[in-house]
Design an enzyme around this catalytic site. Structure first.
Site, PDB file in Angstrom:
ATOM      1  N   ARG A 109     -18.285   5.063  18.159  1.00 26.03           N
ATOM      2  CA  ARG A 109     -19.566   4.763  18.517  1.00 26.03           C
ATOM      3  C   ARG A 109     -19.861   3.232  18.760  1.00 26.03           C
ATOM      4  NH1 ARG A 109     -24.844   4.233  15.262  1.00 26.03           N
ATOM      5  NH2 ARG A 109     -26.482   4.281  16.755  1.00 26.03           N
ATOM      6  N   THR A 114     -27.217  10.262  10.746  1.00 25.92           N
ATOM      7  CA  THR A 114     -28.163   9.588  10.113  1.00 25.92           C
ATOM      8  C   THR A 114     -27.964   9.634   8.476  1.00 25.92           C
ATOM      9  OG1 THR A 114     -29.729   9.667  12.085  1.00 25.92           O
ATOM     10  CG2 THR A 114     -30.519   8.668  10.112  1.00 25.92           C
TER      11      THR A 114
END
Length: 490
Positions: free
Chosen positions: A38, A285
């Site tokens: 990412r 997360t």
């Protein structure tokens, strides 16, 4: 490098940053099993993102694997400005002002500026605001011109550029900022496989983003980050899944908007719902947040990862753990071994396998379902899916199975796309198969699978392809092949 005998079905997404951008660390991350990296466009420059993309491609080529690249747009993150002293400490009961007219560098103990000036129009007396991911809580007591007067409910240290959310959502900021639009151009020029859109409210936001991507001539898939309260309303969530190539359960901002206790059931709802829409899911997360500073995860973090795997997620994501943490490689290794153990548990076909409420929408989806049915009734060791678009591999990956799925494609863009799909191994192959080359294609497929040591010459595999070969969406053939029938004449 990981041996294929340790084949992991759940994909790992790792965020790149200062802790993981060296060639040495990137090499170790790929060797440890990272499937997708990412690029966080909330930080860094276009040149830094380009350099990281080039490095990860070099590391992937060295290890002869495909690693996808996901560009994550910043989105309309509403933040407070900066403080003259770098921070302030807020006490419960005190008054504090969010001042849209204040210079962004002029914050003090009484007030701070706002990056989103329209926040004044979005809130009203009685609203609850959450700052710094909910660590600071304030109630709005009065709106006075450009000033939002608040009473501190939960205090603490508030430093520069912390996020601002309204409990329950409802802020009017567009999903795509001007910065995002420029960053989409950069991401397309880099040639990323996926672009993640932050804070979409519904499918219209995703369709707008797709028009921008297509205008750049890119085939990048779109990932909708589910993090607004509006996005999890049934109709909006449905439209998001219909308009996206994948969704991300972005639990940080989502937890702030809908409440932390509501996130676990919502995560499970999204995973169940995504199966109906053939929509891959990333759970993200704080999955192993403690590993920013510690070499091993907590038991609770291991449980969190394992439960996402058992619920059938396609991918799990590391953020600060690999971008800025002290143990980026160890974090990937911890995720890998957690997934391996969780995947040993019994699995059942997903609801879409036989449920007549969700019939196949195309011929290739029908073939994909039949292939998965065969794996439940015969001793099949692997599936080889020849694919141009990646759709056949996607449809197969929606069914929970222990049988590895090889996505054999001549297109680099398709190989990059399937890196996110659960249980799918992308394999670039030659693209010169003619109408009568099915036997040669079969040999090539077996050679790839034998090399990976996931099958032997005594095993049977399912093969799917289209006739004529090389046409997207033409998958119409399924056959069961024994290795002896392919190499028996040697």
């Amino acid at each position: 490098m990981r041996t294929m005998s340790e084949f992991r079905r759940t994909k790992i997404v790792a965020t790149l940053g200062p802790a993981s951008e060296s060639l040495e660390i990137l090499d170790q991350l790929v060797a440890s099993g990272v499937n997708v990296v990412r690029l966080n466009f909330s930080h860094g420059t276009a040149d830094e993102h380009r350099q990281r993309a080039e490095k990860i491609r070099a590391a992937a080529a060295k290890h002869k694997v495909c690693v996808g690249i996901l560009a994550d747009m910043q989105g309309p993150k509403i933040r407070c400005g900066k403080f003259k002293q770098g921070k302030t400490v807020l006490e419960p009961g005190q008054s504090f002002i969010l001042d849209a007219s204040l210079d962004l560098d002029a914050g003090d103990d009484e007030r701070v500026g706002l990056t989103y000036k329209e926040l004044v129009k979005d809130v009203t007396t009685g609203d609850r605001l959450l700052l710094n991911d909910g660590l600071i809580v304030m109630d709005v007591t009065e709106i006075r011109g450009p000033e939002i007067h608040c009473k501190v409910i939960l205090g603490g240290e508030l430093s520069n550029n912390k996020g601002v959310n309204r409990a329950g959502g409802g802020l009017s900021a567009d999903a795509l900022t001007e910065k995002d639009k420029e960053d989409i151009k950069t991401a397309c020029a880099i040639g990323v496989d996926y672009i993640a859109i932050s804070f979409p409210c519904d499918g219209n936001d995703m369709n707008h983003a797709r028009s921008l991507v297509e205008a750049e001539g890119s085939r990048a898939g779109l990932v909708a980050k589910v993090e607004r309260a509006e996005a999890v309303l049934d109709d909006n969530l449905k439209s998001i899944m219909e308009s996206s190539d994948a969704v991300m359960v972005a639990r940080g901002d989502l937890g702030v908007e809908i409440g932390d206790a509501a996130v676990p059931p919502m995560q499970k709802k999204i995973l169940r719902m995504a199966s109906k829409y053939n929509c891959p899911v990333i759970v993200a997360t704080q999955m192993m947040e403690s590993m920013v500073n510690n070499p091993i995860p907590t038991r609770a973090e291991v449980n969190d990862v394992a439960n996402a795997v058992l619920d059938g997620t396609d991918a799990i994501m590391l953020s600060g753990e690999t971008a800025a943490g002290n143990y980026p490689v160890e974090a990937v290794e911890a995720m890998h071994r957690t997934c391996i153990e969780a995947e040993k548990q019994p699995v059942m076909p997903s609801a879409t396998t036989r449920d007549p409420r969700y019939p196949p929408h195309s011929g290739d989806e029908c073939i994909a379902r039949l292939a998965m049915e065969v794996t439940h009734t015969m001793p099949i060791k692997a599936i080889a899916a020849f694919t141009q678009s990646g759709n056949t591999a996607l449809y197969m990956s929606r069914h929970l199975s222990r049988v590895p799925i090889y996505a054999l494609t001549p297109l680099g863009t398709t190989a990059g796309r399937v890196t996110l799909y659960r249980n799918v191994i992308p394999k670039p192959i030659r693209g010169d198969y003619g109408p009568k080359d099915a036997q040669r294609a079969t040999r090539d497929a077996f050679s790839v699978m034998l090399y990976d040591e996931l099958v032997t010459e005594n095993d049977q595999v399912v093969m799917t392809f289209g006739t004529p070969m090389g046409t997207a969406g033409s998958t119409n053939t399924l056959k069961i092949v024994h290795a002896d029938s392919v190499f028996g004449d040697n």
